[in-house]
Enzyme design. Structure first.
Site, PDB file in Angstrom:
ATOM      1  CG  MET A  26       3.258   1.535  -4.709  1.00 30.23           C
ATOM      2  SD  MET A  26       3.072   3.237  -4.161  1.00 30.23           S
ATOM      3  CE  MET A  26       3.376   3.060  -2.419  1.00 30.23           C
ATOM      4  CG  HIS A  33       4.666  -7.108  -2.024  1.00 31.77           C
ATOM      5  ND1 HIS A  33       5.657  -6.531  -1.257  1.00 31.77           N
ATOM      6  CD2 HIS A  33       3.781  -6.127  -2.297  1.00 31.77           C
ATOM      7  CE1 HIS A  33       5.367  -5.244  -1.080  1.00 31.77           C
ATOM      8  NE2 HIS A  33       4.236  -4.975  -1.689  1.00 31.77           N
ATOM      9  N   GLY A 145      -4.169  -6.600  -0.603  1.00 32.85           N
ATOM     10  CA  GLY A 145      -4.014  -7.035   0.788  1.00 32.85           C
ATOM     11  C   GLY A 145      -4.963  -6.289   1.713  1.00 32.85           C
ATOM     12  CB  SER A 184       7.533  -1.328   1.482  1.00 35.35           C
ATOM     13  OG  SER A 184       7.099  -2.343   0.607  1.00 35.35           O
TER      14      SER A 184
HETATM   15  O1  PAF Z   1      -1.013  -0.682  -2.088  1.00 35.84           O
HETATM   16  C1  PAF Z   1      -0.166  -0.233  -2.870  1.00 35.84           C
HETATM   17  O2  PAF Z   1       0.989  -0.699  -2.913  1.00 35.84           O
HETATM   18  C2  PAF Z   1      -0.539   0.915  -3.773  1.00 35.84           C
HETATM   19  O3  PAF Z   1      -1.424   1.785  -3.142  1.00 35.84           O
HETATM   20  C3  PAF Z   1      -1.071   0.478  -5.145  1.00 35.84           C
HETATM   21  C4  PAF Z   1      -2.375  -0.286  -4.991  1.00 35.84           C
HETATM   22  C5  PAF Z   1      -0.046  -0.383  -5.832  1.00 35.84           C
HETATM   23  C6  PAF Z   1      -1.349   1.700  -6.018  1.00 35.84           C
HETATM   24  O4  PAF Z   1      -0.194   2.455  -6.225  1.00 35.84           O
END
Ligand code: PAF
Length: 280
Positions: A26, A33, A145, A184
Site C-alpha cells: 500500500m 518493503h 511479510g 507504515s
Molecule cells: O499488507 C498490505 O500492505 C496489504 O494488506 C496488501 C496485501 C497490499 C493488500 O492491500
C-alpha cells in the site's frame, strides 16, 4: 523501472513472462518493503511491485483518508534499490471502475478471529484486492511479510483452495534496532509514543521466553502481557497464543506436546494501532 497506472499497460509490459515475482503493497515504502523486493528478486524475474491503498480493507472509522501516500518518494526508493522492473500504481477508478460486488470471503474461523474480530471486513477487503492484483499481474510467486501473520495465512489458504498458480513466500518481520516491527503506521507515532512502541515486542518476547521456559499457563501469560501494556498506557485489542498452523487456541495437551505456537498482539498507542507477533 517502469511505472504503469493501468491494467492494460501492465499486461502489455508483462506479456509472456512466466516467472514473475510480485510484491503487493500500500506504499509508503520502508526498509521492510525493500527487503520483500530483494526476496522477490531472488525468487523470480521480473519483479513486479504494486502500490494501491485499498479502500475495501479499511473500516468506516479507520485511517483510509490519512494513510500516508508518498508515491514520488516510493518510486525514488525503488529506483535506488534497482530490483523492481515494473511498478503498478493504479488509482481507485482503475482498480474499482464499478462497485466491487464480487468479493472473496475467508472462512469465518480464520477471517473473523484476532484482526478480523477487531477489523470487521478487513480480510474480505484484503483477499478481494489480492485476488484481483494476482489476476492483473499473474505472478508465479508473491512475497508477504510475517508481521501480518494472519493475512499471510489467509492469502496462502486462498491460493491453495482456488488452485491459484501463485506460490506465497513469507518474509521474516523486519525490526528497528529497538525491536519495533517496521510499519507504515509507525509514522503516526509522536516522539514519546515512538519511545514507548518497542514495549509491544518486549512483551511478546517475554511471553515467548516464558513458554519456552516451561510456563504453559497461556491465559496467565496473556493476562500479564495485557496488564503490562495497559499499565503503560496502551489500549489492547488482544494478546493471544495460538497454533501456528491454523491460529486456533491450542489445548493444554498440544502445548505440552510441543505444538508450534505463535503469540500475536494488537494494541493502540494514542491513536495508532500496532500489531506484531512472534513464533514460539
Ligand atoms: O499488507 C498490505 O500492505 C496489504 O494488506 C496488501 C496485501 C497490499 C493488500 O492491500
Amino acid at each position: 523501472m517502469k511505472v504503469v497506472r493501468t491494467i492494460q499497460e501492465l499486461r502489455d509490459q508483462l506479456r509472456g513472462q512466466l516467472r514473475i515475482a510480485f510484491v503487493p503493497t500500500m506504499g509508503n515504502l520502508h526498509d521492510a518493503h525493500l527487503a520483500l523486493m530483494a526476496m522477490a528478486h531472488k525468487h523470480g524475474d521480473p519483479v513486479v511491485a504494486s502500490i494501491f491503498v485499498n479502500r475495501l480493507q479499511f473500516g468506516p472509522n479507520e485511517d483510509f483518508d490519512r494513510y500516508p501516500r508518498t508515491l514520488e518518494e516510493d518510486i525514488a526508493k525503488l529506483q535506488a534499490q534497482n530490483k523492481v522492473y515494473v511498478l503498478f500504481a493504479p488509482d481507485e477508478r482503475e482498480m474499482y471502475p464499478e462497485p466491487q460486488e464480487f468479493r472473496v470471503a475467508p472462512p469465518s474461523e480464520l477471517g473473523d478471529i484476532l484482526e478480523g474480530e477487531f477489523r470487521p471486513g478487513f480480510f474480505v477487503g484484503v483477499t478481494t484486492v489480492v485476488l484481483k492484483l494476482f489476476a492483473c499481474v499473474q505472478p508465479r510467486v508473491a512475497v508477504f511479510g510475517k508481521k501480518d501473520y494472519q493475512q499471510l495465512m489467509i492469502v496462502r489458504n486462498m491460493c491453495r483452495q482456488f488452485a491459484l498458480p501463485t506460490e506465497i513466500l513469507p518474509h521474516e518481520t523486519v525490526r528497528d534496532v529497538d525491536g519495533l516491527a517496521l510499519s507504515s503506521r509507525n509514522r503516526y507515532l509522536n516522539a514519546e509514543e515512538r519511545r514507548e512502541a518497542p514495549r509491544l515486542f518486549r512483551v511478546l518476547t517475554a511471553v515467548r521466553e516464558r513458554v519456552r521456559a516451561g510456563n504453559h499457563n497461556l491465559s496467565g501469560l496473556e493476562a500479564d502481557a495485557i496488564a503490562e501494556l495497559t499499565g503503560a498506557g496502551w489500549k489492547v485489542d488482544y494478546v493471544s497464543v495460538r497454533r501456528q498452523r491454523d491460529l486456533k487456541v491450542p489445548t493444554a495437551a498440544e502445548v505440552e506436546a510441543g505444538e508450534p505456537l505463535v503469540v500475536l498482539a494488537a494494541a493502540k498507542l494514542g491513536t495508532t494501532r500496532l500489531i506484531d507477533n512472534l513464533e514460539i
